[in-house]
Design a protein around this motif. Structure first.
Motif, PDB file in Angstrom:
ATOM      1  N   LYS A  27       0.840  -1.208   0.000  1.00 44.85           N
ATOM      2  CA  LYS A  27       0.000   0.000   0.000  1.00 44.85           C
ATOM      3  C   LYS A  27       0.875   1.258   0.000  1.00 44.85           C
ATOM      4  CE  LYS A  27      -3.669   2.378   0.175  1.00 44.85           C
ATOM      5  NZ  LYS A  27      -4.558   2.392  -0.972  1.00 44.85           N
ATOM      6  N   ARG A  28       1.993   1.204   0.789  1.00 49.71           N
ATOM      7  CA  ARG A  28       2.831   2.388   0.931  1.00 49.71           C
ATOM      8  C   ARG A  28       3.666   2.658  -0.330  1.00 49.71           C
ATOM      9  NH1 ARG A  28       5.518   1.427   6.258  1.00 49.71           N
ATOM     10  NH2 ARG A  28       3.460   0.940   7.048  1.00 49.71           N
ATOM     11  N   HIS A  29       4.180   1.587  -0.932  1.00 47.82           N
ATOM     12  CA  HIS A  29       5.072   1.766  -2.101  1.00 47.82           C
ATOM     13  C   HIS A  29       4.627   0.894  -3.269  1.00 47.82           C
ATOM     14  CE1 HIS A  29       7.642   3.661   0.851  1.00 47.82           C
ATOM     15  NE2 HIS A  29       7.629   2.554   1.564  1.00 47.82           N
ATOM     16  N   PRO A  30       3.393   1.095  -3.772  1.00 52.24           N
ATOM     17  CA  PRO A  30       2.931   0.197  -4.849  1.00 52.24           C
ATOM     18  C   PRO A  30       3.830   0.241  -6.079  1.00 52.24           C
ATOM     19  CG  PRO A  30       1.467   2.097  -4.614  1.00 52.24           C
ATOM     20  CD  PRO A  30       2.410   2.155  -3.474  1.00 52.24           C
ATOM     21  N   TRP A  31       4.457   1.431  -6.345  1.00 51.82           N
ATOM     22  CA  TRP A  31       5.273   1.561  -7.556  1.00 51.82           C
ATOM     23  C   TRP A  31       6.496   0.660  -7.519  1.00 51.82           C
ATOM     24  CZ3 TRP A  31       3.329   3.474 -11.804  1.00 51.82           C
ATOM     25  CH2 TRP A  31       2.202   4.282 -11.678  1.00 51.82           C
ATOM     26  N   VAL A  32       6.956   0.311  -6.309  1.00 50.95           N
ATOM     27  CA  VAL A  32       8.088  -0.628  -6.216  1.00 50.95           C
ATOM     28  C   VAL A  32       7.613  -1.995  -6.740  1.00 50.95           C
ATOM     29  CG1 VAL A  32       9.642  -1.836  -4.623  1.00 50.95           C
ATOM     30  CG2 VAL A  32       9.116   0.600  -4.267  1.00 50.95           C
ATOM     31  N   PHE A  33       6.420  -2.389  -6.329  1.00 52.73           N
ATOM     32  CA  PHE A  33       5.874  -3.691  -6.761  1.00 52.73           C
ATOM     33  C   PHE A  33       5.600  -3.675  -8.268  1.00 52.73           C
ATOM     34  CE2 PHE A  33       5.470  -3.815  -2.282  1.00 52.73           C
ATOM     35  CZ  PHE A  33       5.384  -5.127  -1.894  1.00 52.73           C
ATOM     36  N   TYR A  34       5.014  -2.565  -8.767  1.00 52.88           N
ATOM     37  CA  TYR A  34       4.742  -2.498 -10.207  1.00 52.88           C
ATOM     38  C   TYR A  34       6.074  -2.564 -10.973  1.00 52.88           C
ATOM     39  CZ  TYR A  34       0.416  -0.247  -8.476  1.00 52.88           C
ATOM     40  OH  TYR A  34      -0.731   0.068  -7.784  1.00 52.88           O
ATOM     41  N   GLY A  35       7.084  -1.861 -10.416  1.00 46.42           N
ATOM     42  CA  GLY A  35       8.399  -1.841 -11.067  1.00 46.42           C
ATOM     43  C   GLY A  35       8.991  -3.235 -11.153  1.00 46.42           C
ATOM     44  N   VAL A  36       8.895  -3.990 -10.040  1.00 46.26           N
ATOM     45  CA  VAL A  36       9.429  -5.363 -10.035  1.00 46.26           C
ATOM     46  C   VAL A  36       8.667  -6.205 -11.069  1.00 46.26           C
ATOM     47  CG1 VAL A  36       9.646  -7.478  -8.644  1.00 46.26           C
ATOM     48  CG2 VAL A  36      10.246  -5.257  -7.651  1.00 46.26           C
ATOM     49  N   ALA A  37       7.332  -6.051 -11.087  1.00 45.68           N
ATOM     50  CA  ALA A  37       6.512  -6.832 -12.034  1.00 45.68           C
ATOM     51  C   ALA A  37       6.898  -6.494 -13.482  1.00 45.68           C
ATOM     52  CB  ALA A  37       5.031  -6.558 -11.801  1.00 45.68           C
ATOM     53  N   ILE A  38       7.070  -5.195 -13.764  1.00 47.85           N
ATOM     54  CA  ILE A  38       7.438  -4.784 -15.129  1.00 47.85           C
ATOM     55  C   ILE A  38       8.812  -5.366 -15.493  1.00 47.85           C
ATOM     56  CG2 ILE A  38       8.072  -2.786 -16.585  1.00 47.85           C
ATOM     57  CD1 ILE A  38       5.894  -1.192 -15.019  1.00 47.85           C
ATOM     58  N   ALA A  39       9.751  -5.331 -14.534  1.00 43.35           N
ATOM     59  CA  ALA A  39      11.100  -5.858 -14.797  1.00 43.35           C
ATOM     60  C   ALA A  39      11.037  -7.360 -15.077  1.00 43.35           C
ATOM     61  CB  ALA A  39      12.004  -5.559 -13.603  1.00 43.35           C
ATOM     62  N   ARG A  97      -7.161  -3.013  -2.899  1.00 41.76           N
ATOM     63  CA  ARG A  97      -7.861  -3.616  -4.057  1.00 41.76           C
ATOM     64  C   ARG A  97      -7.409  -3.004  -5.375  1.00 41.76           C
ATOM     65  NH1 ARG A  97     -14.258  -4.017  -3.987  1.00 41.76           N
ATOM     66  NH2 ARG A  97     -14.270  -5.742  -5.454  1.00 41.76           N
ATOM     67  N   ALA A  98      -7.362  -1.675  -5.414  1.00 47.32           N
ATOM     68  CA  ALA A  98      -6.984  -0.995  -6.661  1.00 47.32           C
ATOM     69  C   ALA A  98      -5.561  -1.379  -7.059  1.00 47.32           C
ATOM     70  CB  ALA A  98      -7.096   0.508  -6.478  1.00 47.32           C
ATOM     71  N   GLU A  99      -4.658  -1.410  -6.067  1.00 51.23           N
ATOM     72  CA  GLU A  99      -3.253  -1.723  -6.349  1.00 51.23           C
ATOM     73  C   GLU A  99      -3.112  -3.165  -6.834  1.00 51.23           C
ATOM     74  OE1 GLU A  99      -4.372  -0.110  -3.745  1.00 51.23           O
ATOM     75  OE2 GLU A  99      -3.303   1.794  -3.706  1.00 51.23           O
ATOM     76  N   LEU A 100      -3.905  -4.070  -6.230  1.00 52.54           N
ATOM     77  CA  LEU A 100      -3.842  -5.480  -6.667  1.00 52.54           C
ATOM     78  C   LEU A 100      -4.291  -5.603  -8.118  1.00 52.54           C
ATOM     79  CD1 LEU A 100      -5.302  -7.352  -3.557  1.00 52.54           C
ATOM     80  CD2 LEU A 100      -2.980  -7.547  -4.406  1.00 52.54           C
ATOM     81  N   SER A 101      -5.310  -4.816  -8.468  1.00 53.69           N
ATOM     82  CA  SER A 101      -5.848  -4.885  -9.827  1.00 53.69           C
ATOM     83  C   SER A 101      -4.816  -4.363 -10.840  1.00 53.69           C
ATOM     84  CB  SER A 101      -7.169  -4.118  -9.844  1.00 53.69           C
ATOM     85  OG  SER A 101      -7.338  -3.432 -11.003  1.00 53.69           O
ATOM     86  N   ILE A 102      -4.084  -3.291 -10.464  1.00 54.94           N
ATOM     87  CA  ILE A 102      -3.052  -2.756 -11.374  1.00 54.94           C
ATOM     88  C   ILE A 102      -1.931  -3.781 -11.544  1.00 54.94           C
ATOM     89  CG2 ILE A 102      -1.333  -0.914 -11.685  1.00 54.94           C
ATOM     90  CD1 ILE A 102      -3.273   0.855  -9.942  1.00 54.94           C
ATOM     91  N   LEU A 103      -1.505  -4.378 -10.424  1.00 53.84           N
ATOM     92  CA  LEU A 103      -0.424  -5.385 -10.484  1.00 53.84           C
ATOM     93  C   LEU A 103      -0.836  -6.565 -11.362  1.00 53.84           C
ATOM     94  CD1 LEU A 103       2.383  -5.939  -9.248  1.00 53.84           C
ATOM     95  CD2 LEU A 103       1.255  -7.239  -7.453  1.00 53.84           C
ATOM     96  N   SER A 104      -2.100  -6.963 -11.216  1.00 53.71           N
ATOM     97  CA  SER A 104      -2.630  -8.081 -12.000  1.00 53.71           C
ATOM     98  C   SER A 104      -2.552  -7.760 -13.501  1.00 53.71           C
ATOM     99  CB  SER A 104      -4.073  -8.338 -11.562  1.00 53.71           C
ATOM    100  OG  SER A 104      -4.743  -9.102 -12.501  1.00 53.71           O
ATOM    101  N   PHE A 105      -2.921  -6.526 -13.860  1.00 49.07           N
ATOM    102  CA  PHE A 105      -2.895  -6.149 -15.280  1.00 49.07           C
ATOM    103  C   PHE A 105      -1.470  -6.145 -15.829  1.00 49.07           C
ATOM    104  CE2 PHE A 105      -2.451  -2.780 -18.512  1.00 49.07           C
ATOM    105  CZ  PHE A 105      -3.128  -3.434 -19.532  1.00 49.07           C
ATOM    106  N   SER A 154      -7.654   2.943 -11.974  1.00 46.18           N
ATOM    107  CA  SER A 154      -7.462   2.669 -10.549  1.00 46.18           C
ATOM    108  C   SER A 154      -6.242   3.402 -10.002  1.00 46.18           C
ATOM    109  CB  SER A 154      -7.245   1.163 -10.310  1.00 46.18           C
ATOM    110  OG  SER A 154      -8.382   0.453 -10.666  1.00 46.18           O
ATOM    111  N   VAL A 155      -5.375   3.895 -10.909  1.00 42.85           N
ATOM    112  CA  VAL A 155      -4.193   4.647 -10.451  1.00 42.85           C
ATOM    113  C   VAL A 155      -4.690   5.925  -9.779  1.00 42.85           C
ATOM    114  CG1 VAL A 155      -2.083   5.838 -11.196  1.00 42.85           C
ATOM    115  CG2 VAL A 155      -2.767   3.705 -12.318  1.00 42.85           C
ATOM    116  N   ARG A 156      -4.190   6.151  -8.537  1.00 47.92           N
ATOM    117  CA  ARG A 156      -4.796   7.207  -7.729  1.00 47.92           C
ATOM    118  C   ARG A 156      -4.791   8.592  -8.395  1.00 47.92           C
ATOM    119  NH1 ARG A 156      -3.180   7.463  -1.645  1.00 47.92           N
ATOM    120  NH2 ARG A 156      -3.116   5.262  -2.080  1.00 47.92           N
TER     121      ARG A 156
END
Ligand code: HEM
Length: 261
Positions: A27-39, A97-105, A154-156
């Motif tokens: 929740k605090r650093h979703p962009w770190v998770f998105y970054g890892v997923a993109i990598a 929820r929103a962050e999970l949905s972005i990560l899923s996409f 869903s991106v804030r």
């Protein structure tokens, strides 16, 4: 077949780890998770399109390529909507929820980028001669577009710019996504599951997705009935309250107000 079950189970475990033990940093650093997923997606696609194949990594690759992890994360998002708002589980999952949905996409993009190019060169002949594949492709494309719209909105920073009613209406189309995902699986796996040489792996995948979808629909309908009942109760209590108060303390008439003045 065993490999598929292991990959699917691993995906469910990863989705639950992100949703529970890692919920706060997520929740605090979703962009770190998105970054890892993109990598991860980028590295996998790089190896795939340059022809490198590492057998020992196949289970991890299937998590991405077969859309298992994306589907598991999406399932967490959707099942959260079937839970009572006051339940502990809902309160735990709702904020992410929103962050999970972005990560899923982001993770689903791997699957799309692997499969879509196999259809593109023969698009014309598919739509002319293969109605089932054409339908399958249309559903897959619709699913991808809807998935993209729901995730991006869903991106804030974007969400706060969209009028609430429009955003809410958009989010409702996630129910359509559940239907489209199931239809996509029926069309994409149907032939390999029940065609001439139906494979057990495809049958198990087909059956599992169908069971999960049916359970989801049942729980969501149950929640809707429960919510409607609770809403009606609140309305009738409010009406009773208004009736009681109005009869007990009548509003003074204009004449009597004039007299008092
Ligand atoms: C244009 C976009 C897409 C194309 C061309 C496509 C193509 C395919 C194909 C060919 C299969 C069958 C794979 C196999 O036989 O193992 C498949 C299965 C599947 N697709 Fe897609 N897909 C697309 C979008 C999506 C999206 C957005 C999702 C969302 C999560 C998704 C989730 C799945 C899942 C969960 C399966 C079942 C995998 C299995 O159990 O083997 N697909 N897709």
């Amino acid at each position: 077949m065993i490999d598929d079950v292991v990959s699917a189970a691993l995906s469910v475990v990863i989705a639950l780890v992100v949703a529970f033990p890692l919920a706060k940093p997520f929740k605090r650093h979703p962009w770190v998770f998105y970054g890892v997923a993109i990598a991860v997606v980028f590295i996998h696609l790089w190896y795939r399109f340059t022809g490198v194949y590492v057998a020992s990594l196949q289970r991890f690759v299937d998590i991405l390529t077969k859309g298992y992890l994306a589907a598991a994360l999406f399932a967490v998002v959707m099942f959260t909507g079937t839970m009572d708002e006051r339940s502990r589980l809902r309160r735990q999952l709702q904020p992410i929820r929103a962050e999970l949905s972005i990560l899923s996409f982001v993770l689903a993009l791997d699957h799309v980028i692997v499969f879509l190019p196999t259809y593109l060169p023969r698009l014309g002949s598919i739509f002319a001669h293969s109605p089932v594949i054409a339908m399958s492709l249309t559903v897959a494309l619709l699913l991808t577009v809807l998935y993209a719209v729901l995730s991006v909105t869903s991106v804030r920073v974007l969400r706060v710019r969209i009028p609430y009613r429009t955003w809410k209406a958009l989010q409702r189309s996630s129910y359509l996504m559940v239907g489209l995902l199931w239809l996509h699986i029926v069309l994409a796996l149907g032939r390999s599951a029940f065609g001439g040489h139906g494979s057990l792996a495809a049958q198990v995948a087909f059956g599992s997705y169908t069971v999960v979808t049916v359970v989801y629909v049942m729980l969501r309908v149950r929640k809707a009935v429960y919510d409607r009942r609770a809403h009606d109760e609140v309305r009738s209590e409010a009406a009773a309250y208004v009736r009681a108060n109005v009869t007990e303390t009548p509003i003074p008439s204009v004449e009597s107000q004039d007299r008092q003045a």
